[in-house]
Write a protein that holds these residues in place. Structure first.
Motif, PDB file in Angstrom:
ATOM      1  N   MET B   7       0.823  -1.212   0.000  1.00 24.10           N
ATOM      2  CA  MET B   7       0.000   0.000   0.000  1.00 24.10           C
ATOM      3  C   MET B   7       0.859   1.264   0.000  1.00 24.10           C
ATOM      4  O   MET B   7       0.590   2.229  -0.711  1.00 24.10           O
ATOM      5  CB  MET B   7      -0.942  -0.001   1.207  1.00 24.10           C
ATOM      6  CG  MET B   7      -2.158  -0.865   0.950  1.00 24.10           C
ATOM      7  SD  MET B   7      -3.135  -1.079   2.418  1.00 24.10           S
ATOM      8  CE  MET B   7      -4.144   0.380   2.353  1.00 24.10           C
ATOM      9  N   ALA B  11       0.992   4.136  -2.859  1.00 24.61           N
ATOM     10  CA  ALA B  11       0.794   5.557  -2.573  1.00 24.61           C
ATOM     11  C   ALA B  11       1.939   6.393  -3.133  1.00 24.61           C
ATOM     12  O   ALA B  11       1.732   7.433  -3.750  1.00 24.61           O
ATOM     13  CB  ALA B  11       0.690   5.768  -1.073  1.00 24.61           C
ATOM     14  N   VAL B  14       1.670   6.750  -6.888  1.00 24.51           N
ATOM     15  CA  VAL B  14       0.676   7.746  -7.293  1.00 24.51           C
ATOM     16  C   VAL B  14       1.297   9.129  -7.265  1.00 24.51           C
ATOM     17  O   VAL B  14       1.163   9.924  -8.192  1.00 24.51           O
ATOM     18  CB  VAL B  14      -0.552   7.687  -6.356  1.00 24.51           C
ATOM     19  CG1 VAL B  14      -1.438   8.904  -6.561  1.00 24.51           C
ATOM     20  CG2 VAL B  14      -1.336   6.426  -6.603  1.00 24.51           C
ATOM     21  N   LEU B  15       2.022   9.406  -6.167  1.00 28.40           N
ATOM     22  CA  LEU B  15       2.639  10.722  -6.022  1.00 28.40           C
ATOM     23  C   LEU B  15       3.689  10.936  -7.109  1.00 28.40           C
ATOM     24  O   LEU B  15       3.820  12.006  -7.676  1.00 28.40           O
ATOM     25  CB  LEU B  15       3.280  10.852  -4.641  1.00 28.40           C
ATOM     26  CG  LEU B  15       2.277  10.904  -3.499  1.00 28.40           C
ATOM     27  CD1 LEU B  15       2.993  11.033  -2.181  1.00 28.40           C
ATOM     28  CD2 LEU B  15       1.335  12.073  -3.693  1.00 28.40           C
ATOM     29  N   ALA B  18       2.206  11.858 -10.354  1.00 33.50           N
ATOM     30  CA  ALA B  18       1.610  13.188 -10.377  1.00 33.50           C
ATOM     31  C   ALA B  18       2.656  14.221 -10.771  1.00 33.50           C
ATOM     32  O   ALA B  18       2.338  15.271 -11.307  1.00 33.50           O
ATOM     33  CB  ALA B  18       1.044  13.515  -9.020  1.00 33.50           C
ATOM     34  N   ALA B  19       3.878  13.935 -10.456  1.00 33.34           N
ATOM     35  CA  ALA B  19       4.934  14.884 -10.771  1.00 33.34           C
ATOM     36  C   ALA B  19       5.551  14.531 -12.108  1.00 33.34           C
ATOM     37  O   ALA B  19       5.606  13.382 -12.494  1.00 33.34           O
ATOM     38  CB  ALA B  19       6.003  14.811  -9.682  1.00 33.34           C
ATOM     39  N   SER B  20       5.972  15.520 -12.821  1.00 30.63           N
ATOM     40  CA  SER B  20       6.703  15.207 -14.036  1.00 30.63           C
ATOM     41  C   SER B  20       7.988  16.017 -14.046  1.00 30.63           C
ATOM     42  O   SER B  20       8.198  16.891 -13.219  1.00 30.63           O
ATOM     43  CB  SER B  20       5.854  15.487 -15.267  1.00 30.63           C
ATOM     44  OG  SER B  20       5.171  16.693 -15.109  1.00 30.63           O
ATOM     45  N   ALA B  21       8.828  15.716 -14.982  1.00 34.35           N
ATOM     46  CA  ALA B  21      10.206  16.219 -14.929  1.00 34.35           C
ATOM     47  C   ALA B  21      10.281  17.733 -15.108  1.00 34.35           C
ATOM     48  O   ALA B  21       9.430  18.358 -15.723  1.00 34.35           O
ATOM     49  CB  ALA B  21      11.029  15.538 -15.987  1.00 34.35           C
TER      50      ALA B  21
END
Lengths: 593, 273
Positions: B7, B11, B14-15, B18-21
């Motif tokens: 889990m 998690a 997922v985080l 959400a972020a990209s370079a």
């Protein structure tokens, strides 16, 4: 081998010192922040604006302290009143107090602030409104809202404290001839206060931190000041750091005072007294001296009441008459109270009937799911927003922070300094700051640290997670400490390692006990998600404001709907919490902010 | 324990997604992806706002669209507010910010600005017929918005007119300023006049703009610091838009004489030969 060394305290301290030194070296010299620090914005006169911006922080601090002090006074007074009200035998008082507590506890402070500031004056007649506006209405509304909000929490704490007093004590005090009032002031309240000082103290702390929200109604307090500096110079990092340090010191001071109160209230033999106790004695001497003076005065003026046994006929008649008058007065009082309640209900009904329900109905969808699933290509989750966004944020935050809380909470109870010190630092650092500051921190910091940017939704969710983690860690700690220490000893002596004993013996029991408190934390975090509006997350409060912005003439309708939506969700959760509490029959729990 | 690990891993994944370079030099990045990301406000009428159909429209939106069109790029609109617009720009979350940003020297330390693309000034909005000139506001309560330059401007202006301690209350959002004005908490609301026009038009006939402009608010497009190639191409595009009439067309659509927000153009954008 390594384990044996690690058990030595000096090795642990050495490890921590090395770690700190490495971190300082890395972030001080190696790491590229991609950001030019310029601390001079805080103390140099700014060329564009012609003022020293740091001065705003000092003014802000003054306002923060004023609001916190006055609102704590209001909160304590109302809290005692409504805490007692919830225990009243007279049903209408009981209902009213319960409704008050439930309502103000289960709606976000932000929404309440908007209500007191923007909606309430609109309901007043013009002259009264103008008279009100001649004062510093921002300050008045913020202080009142904060005081009322905190009082709902304090009422619960006080109720729990009073209920924890053994019934026998009451019986004893009545049979020794004290009146109900005397019993209350001499027996019940002093004892109850001793039991509730720790939770009450954290409510004072929360109250101070929550004063940061007063900025949304235009009060120039500390958080406002740091935001102002940020927006005037675009130097957010420096301004936020300064405000954080001030908030932390304020929190530490309050915690210190509460510690002194705790020491003062301890009943211990004289020979065991430490310097702390002596200091507490000195610190509280002025208060206690004035109190004892007051009680001496009152015992001078009011004679002890005489016994009922050998009265003359005249005395007995007078006594009977007095009793009768008392009864009549109590009837009058009850009638007045009931008519007041009726008045409130009727006024609420009249207010509601004037609502434009079509507006509410038309925009309910917007408030609940924004424009899901027709959002733009770069919107998070197909344009989801509003209530469902708030729920989603708090669900993510609570499920991730649960693990943080578990690990940090276990670390906090560990004897090993390697775990203990970092855990304590994390907890105190986060809990010493308002959530709104944590939100700004995560928002500034994550991109600098990781070199990636986040959607504001994720930024706010991480902030909520980090914030909740610290509170959950404290819940976990108290849960673990509630388990008798003999259990751990027994488990370890059967050959389990510390971790195994924790996992298989201690935590399962502790978690069961903590469940109601965790649900309480969930409610708090759900309400707190409303603060994400400051960085522009499309949650319920933000959507409501946008809607209000466009519709303009229906603020009552929108804010009432929003408050109702929050209330329904929170109240349902608190019912679940109460059920759990009853089922698990643990100690009474408390909501935390 | 295994379940816990899975889990936690999920998690963190997922985080991570959400972020990209982090972007490199903005110009190269934009030209490579053929996408320009613009930070635009959501609650500034008529600059940029959600209309009743929840569509994102306004002057800034159209300008951003035109810039992207001219450069042959795809436009990606990112919602910002006065707290996030600078952070996003510094972190590379957006390539340009069209969000009522007044160009100030002390702000230029943190980001760069394009040439001025909109000329505004500060005015007072007050109930109709109550005030006639700026002098009448001495000793009155004025609302402003936090995070804008309006507050300091209005304090300075009132001090100049002889008000020893101007009573200025600043709110977080424009709508709150307007609400405070409507309920009589303040006697006037002061900010850039186009914003005031937008709100005054919502309740026709009740409020009016009073007095002269008392500050100069040149709006620039916020751009990442130290990227002259990108800054040049934005500046050139703006000038081209002015020359071929695109700018005028957009201006007339939102601020022209036939609109609710009529605002005569007072200046022309800087033109390099």
């Amino acid at each position: 081998m390594i384990n044996r060394y690690l058990e030595k305290a000096w090795v642990q301290y050495l490890c921590l010192a090395t770690l700190t030194a490495l971190l300082v070296y890395y972030f001080g010299w190696v790491f590229d922040f991609g950001y030019k620090f310029d601390w001079s914005v805080l103390y140099k006169k700014d060329a564009s604006y012609g003022v020293v911006l740091g001065d705003m922080l000092i003014t802000g601090l003054g306002n923060t302290i004023t609001i916190s002090l006055i609102s704590s006074g209001i909160a304590l007074g109302l809290g005692v009143l409504f805490g007692l009200g919830r225990l009243s035998q007279f049903k209408p008082v009981n209902w009213f107090a319960s409704a008050y507590v439930e309502f103000f506890r289960n709606t976000p402070l932000l929404i309440q602030l908007f209500f007191w500031y923007f909606a309430l004056p609109m309901g007043l007649p013009e002259e009264l409104r103008n008279k009100l506006f001649d004062y510093n209405y921002e300050m008045v509304a913020a202080t009142l809202a904060l005081g009322i909000y905190t009082s709902a929490f304090m009422a619960e704490v006080i109720r729990a404290g009073i209920q924890s007093i053994p019934k026998g004590l009451l019986e004893a005090s009545y049979s020794s001839g004290l009146t109900p009032f005397q019993t209350l002031s001499k027996i019940v309240l002093p004892l109850a206060f001793r039991a509730i000082i720790p939770p009450l103290g954290s409510e004072f702390l929360n109250n101070m931190k929550n004063s940061s929200l007063a900025m949304v109604v235009g009060v120039t307090e500390l958080c406002w000041a740091s935001q102002q500096i940020e927006s005037l110079t675009f130097k957010g990092f420096e301004a936020t750091t300064a405000a954080t340090i001030v908030y932390l010191s304020l929190s530490l001071i309050i915690a210190g005072i509460l510690n002194l109160v705790n020491l003062k209230l301890q009943i211990i033999p004289k020979k065991d007294k430490t310097i702390g106790h002596a200091f507490a004695d000195i610190f509280f001497w002025p208060f206690l001296a004035s109190l004892s003076l007051l009680s001496a005065l009152s015992s001078c003026c009011f004679r002890r009441r005489s016994e009922d046994f050998n009265l003359t006929r005249a005395q007995a008649a007078r006594k009977a008459l007095l009793n009768k008058i008392k009864k009549i007065f109590s009837l009058i009082w009850k009638a007045t109270f009931v008519s007041f309640l009726l008045f409130v209900v009727i006024m609420a009904g009249v207010g509601l009937s004037g609502f434009n329900f079509q507006v509410i109905w038309d925009n309910l969808g917007t408030l609940i799911y924004w424009r899901f699933p027709n959002g733009g290509p770069n919107e998070v989750l197909w344009g989801l927003g509003g209530l469902s966004f708030s729920i989603l944020m708090s669900v993510i935050a609570i499920s991730v922070s649960f693990f943080i809380g578990l690990i940090v909470g276990v670390g906090r109870t560990s004897k090993n300094k390697l775990f203990f010190i970092p855990s304590t630092l994390y907890i105190e650092l986060i809990r010493g700051n308002p959530l709104i500051m944590v939100i700004f921190w995560i928002y500034f910091f994550i991109p600098i640290l990781t070199g990636t940017f986040l959607n504001v939704f994720w930024s706010a969710t991480i902030a909520l997670t980090v914030f909740t983690g610290a509170y959950l860690a404290e819940i976990v700690r108290s849960g673990i400490q509630n388990i008798p220490p003999g259990q751990l000893e027994a488990a370890v002596s059967t050959g389990l390692t510390y971790l195994q004993a924790m996992r298989k013996i201690i935590l399962p029991q502790a978690l069961k006990q903590m469940l109601p408190a965790i649900v309480g934390q969930f409610i708090a975090i759900f309400k707190d998600s409303s603060l994400a509006f400051v960085i522009g997350v499309l949650e319920l409060t933000f959507v409501a404001q946008g809607l209000n912005n466009r519709l303009m003439i229906y603020p009552f309708e929108i804010y009432t709907t929003v408050a109702a939506l929050y209330f329904i969700c929170c109240y349902m959760m608190s019912i679940v919490a109460r059920r759990l509490e009853r089922k698990l029959s643990t100690d009474t729990f408390r909501l935390q902010m | 324990m295994k379940r816990l690990m899975i889990m936690a891993l999920a998690a963190s994944l997922v985080l991570a997604f959400a972020a990209s370079a982090f972007a490199g030099a903005t110009y190269d990045q934009v030209m490579k992806d053929k996408v320009v990301r613009a930070g635009i406000m959501t609650d500034s009428i008529p600059g940029a706002f959600y209309n009743a159909k929840k569509e994102w429209v306004g002057f800034d939106v159209d300008i951003a669209k035109a810039i992207a069109d001219k450069m042959g790029l795809k436009l990606e609109m990112v919602p910002v507010n006065n707290k996030t617009r600078i952070g996003f720009l510094q972190q590379g979350r957006i390539d340009m910010s069209l969000s009522n940003m007044t160009h100030k020297r002390s702000r230029d330390n943190s980001i760069d600005f394009s040439i001025t693309y909109f000329f505004d000034g500060q005015k007072m909005l007050a109930p109709k017929g109550k005030f006639s000139s700026l002098k009448d506001f001495v000793g009155k309560r004025i609302a402003t918005m936090q995070g804008t330059t309006s507050e300091l401007n209005v304090v300075a202006a009132l001090k100049k007119l002889g008000d020893p301690a101007p009573k200025v209350i600043s709110f977080q959002k424009e709508s709150e300023c307007f609400q405070a004005l409507q309920m009589g908490r303040v006697d006037a609301w002061s900010t850039d006049s186009t914003i005031l026009l937008g709100y005054a038009a919502q309740v026709p006939g009740k409020f009016e703009l009073v007095g002269e402009f008392f500050s100069n608010e040149p709006y620039g497009i916020g751009l990442p610091e130290d990227d002259s190639k990108w800054r040049d191409s934005v500046n050139f595009t703006l000038q081209d838009m002015w020359n071929d009439g695109t700018y005028q067309k957009i201006y007339d659509k939102w601020y022209g004489p036939d609109t609710k927000y009529y605002f005569p153009m007072t200046d022309k954008i800087e033109m390099w030969p």
